[in-house]
Motif scaffolding. Structure first.
Motif, PDB file in Angstrom:
ATOM      1  N   GLY A   1       0.801  -1.220   0.000  1.00 16.80           N
ATOM      2  CA  GLY A   1       0.000   0.000   0.000  1.00 16.80           C
ATOM      3  C   GLY A   1       0.832   1.267   0.000  1.00 16.80           C
ATOM      4  N   ARG A   2       0.202   2.344   0.453  1.00 14.66           N
ATOM      5  CA  ARG A   2       0.818   3.673   0.474  1.00 14.66           C
ATOM      6  C   ARG A   2       1.562   3.883   1.787  1.00 14.66           C
ATOM      7  NH1 ARG A   2      -0.614   8.450   2.809  1.00 14.66           N
ATOM      8  NH2 ARG A   2      -0.090  10.406   1.713  1.00 14.66           N
ATOM      9  N   THR A   3       2.840   4.275   1.705  1.00  8.59           N
ATOM     10  CA  THR A   3       3.650   4.535   2.890  1.00  8.59           C
ATOM     11  C   THR A   3       4.148   5.968   2.889  1.00  8.59           C
ATOM     12  OG1 THR A   3       4.425   2.232   2.941  1.00  8.59           O
ATOM     13  CG2 THR A   3       5.693   3.844   4.208  1.00  8.59           C
ATOM     14  N   PRO A   4       3.602   6.848   3.745  1.00  5.84           N
ATOM     15  CA  PRO A   4       4.156   8.198   3.866  1.00  5.84           C
ATOM     16  C   PRO A   4       5.536   8.132   4.528  1.00  5.84           C
ATOM     17  CG  PRO A   4       1.929   8.060   4.789  1.00  5.84           C
ATOM     18  CD  PRO A   4       2.409   6.664   4.592  1.00  5.84           C
ATOM     19  N   ILE A   5       6.564   8.569   3.811  1.00  2.31           N
ATOM     20  CA  ILE A   5       7.917   8.620   4.380  1.00  2.31           C
ATOM     21  C   ILE A   5       8.099   9.924   5.154  1.00  2.31           C
ATOM     22  CG2 ILE A   5      10.376   8.696   3.813  1.00  2.31           C
ATOM     23  CD1 ILE A   5       9.667   7.059   1.276  1.00  2.31           C
ATOM     24  N   ILE A   6       7.727  11.022   4.502  1.00  4.48           N
ATOM     25  CA  ILE A   6       7.746  12.341   5.136  1.00  4.48           C
ATOM     26  C   ILE A   6       6.334  12.907   5.041  1.00  4.48           C
ATOM     27  CG2 ILE A   6       8.670  14.687   5.032  1.00  4.48           C
ATOM     28  CD1 ILE A   6      11.171  13.483   3.663  1.00  4.48           C
TER      29      ILE A   6
END
Length: 460
Positions: A301-306
């Protein structure tokens, strides 16, 4: 094939974990150079990779003989046991993850299997010839390539998935020459999808754009070096996200001492920056790095890094996720059946905001609009240098002359902190490339236009 793989799980005595991944790939490739067919191939490969965990040590074996799966399993177990007899640093565990079950297919418009090799040859030949119609262009090439993948993945934690993937790409290169001077330009596209997804624009449009760009660059002055305001186009943003940021947050590199090792929860970028790595085609469709499931059977899925300038997450497989006491982010990927899964990016990008490109330019007193990601390098500290195809001088809010030979350099996190305007239009723009971390991986990246401060280099 799932049944054959599932039968292996009952033979897993003495193992903590067992994973079997069957992978069949069909590749088509056509390459024309200066009117000649340099390469045409259609290749099919298939086999199974088997990975086991025994006494905290991995064992891996692969075979292209599907009748010999049990023998390959025995080899993987034997290797793990040998390592367990001497290895000090062992796998502490695998993060608890919801294992995916089901069938997953890439959404395509125009199945690649329905396009015969003659049409692929015709399109590639026409594009290469069209690039050479520009009188300034003395050399040109065009490449079409596609990969059709079928995977079946099972593991002892419950994964049972079948994956059907489709990734075509197309690229035209034009080289303009006048005397001792030359200039090279590239135009291309790479997607997850079908024939009609790849050619939303005509193949001849890519050829003409590459030729026109090379001809313009041939007449341009070289860039001179200075630290100044830079407006990066989506391709340059994607390259920055992938090379200079993405690799520093891959958890295997973090464990080796990456610059971000102790920075989760800290501000590492402007509050305008939300930087994401995702297995989905977020915001815009058909991103080349799209995967629904990773090669450990975890949803990608979607992984927010910042997020709004704050470092939120690293990129994990199940082993690193256990070490960091966090869920896997679904970033375990293997290029072929004979490769072991490792932490890899997918689609890495900065999310758009509200600024219009015209306004970003108008509010720039002096700087450069930089377009067309080429290549570059970055290190574990985030220091980078990237080449750009085009750079346009901006003076008093107006785009002026084109300059050539430009490179952009700096520290990626300092550059992210300097971002003060983020565009409202989003694009993926590095889909023809492959990431080369020990084994290839199809990736993508992009974003909106962003305004930042960096060093533009060149030569007199």
């Amino acid at each position: 094939m799932l049944d054959a793989l599932l039968s292996l799980l009952s033979s897993s005595r003495g193992t903590t974990y067992i994973e079997a991944r069957y992978h069949a790939r069909a590749v088509s490739e056509v390459n024309f150079v200066n009117g000649r067919l340099e390469r045409m191939r259609m290749v099919e490969n298939a086999g199974c990779g088997i990975r086991v965990l025994v006494d905290g040590c991995w064992g891996f074996s692969s075979t292209n003989n599907t009748a010999g799966l049990k023998g390959s399993l025995a080899s993987a177990v034997s290797m793990a046991r040998v390592l367990a007899g001497s290895k000090k640093n062992r796998v502490a565990g695998l993060a608890e993850s919801k294992m995916v079950k089901g069938r997953f297919e890439a959404t395509v418009r125009g199945k690649l299997a329905d396009v015969d090799i003659e049409q692929k040859v015709k399109m590639t030949k026409e594009a290469e010839a069209a690039a050479r119609k520009n009188k300034a262009v003395k050399s040109a090439s065009a490449i079409y390539r596609d990969m059709l993948d079928y995977k079946a993945i099972v593991n002892s934690d419950g994964a049972q998935v079948e994956i059907f993937d489709s990734k075509p790409e197309f690229n035209v290169t034009a080289i303009a020459k006048a005397g001792s001077q030359s200039a090279t330009a590239h135009e291309g596209v790479g997607v997850t999808g079908g024939w009609d997804d790849l050619f939303k624009k005509s193949h001849l449009d890519y050829a003409q754009a590459a030729a026109d760009k090379a001809a313009k660059l041939l007449k341009a002055k070289y860039a001179t070096g200075e630290k100044t305001t830079i407006i990066l186009d989506p391709g340059m943003v994607g390259l920055l996200c992938h090379e200079a940021i993405g690799h520093t947050v891959e958890a295997d590199f973090v464990l080796s001492g990456s610059v971000v090792k102790d920075k989760v929860g800290q501000k590492v970028a402007s509050e305008l920056v939300t930087l994401v790595d995702s297995g989905l085609s977020d915001i815009s469709g058909n991103a080349a790095g799209t995967i629904g499931i990773d090669d450990e059977g975890v949803e990608a899925g979607r992984t927010p890094i910042i997020e709004s300038g704050i470092l939120k997450s690293f990129l994990h497989n199940r082993e690193s996720a256990f070490a960091f006491n966090t869920p896997s982010t679904g970033n375990a990927r293997a290029f072929t059946y004979s490769d072991e899964p490792m932490i890899r990016m997918r689609n890495t990008y900065i999310e758009p905001r509200s600024d219009k490109l015209d306004d970003i330019i108008k509010e720039t007193k002096h700087g450069y609009l930089v377009k067309g990601a080429r290549n570059g390098q970055a290190d574990a500290n985030g220091e980078f240098m990237f080449g750009a195809q085009e750079a346009y001088l901006i003076e008093n809010g107006e785009v002026r002359e084109l300059v050539r030979g430009a490179s952009i350099s700096g520290n990626a996190f300092e550059v992210l902190k300097s971002i003060d305007m983020v565009g409202n239009k989003f694009e993926y723009d590095i889909g023809t490339g492959y990431c080369g971390k020990y084994q290839p991986a199809k990736v993508d990246g992009g974003g909106p236009h962003v305004r930042c401060t960096a060093i533009i280099g060149g030569m007199q």
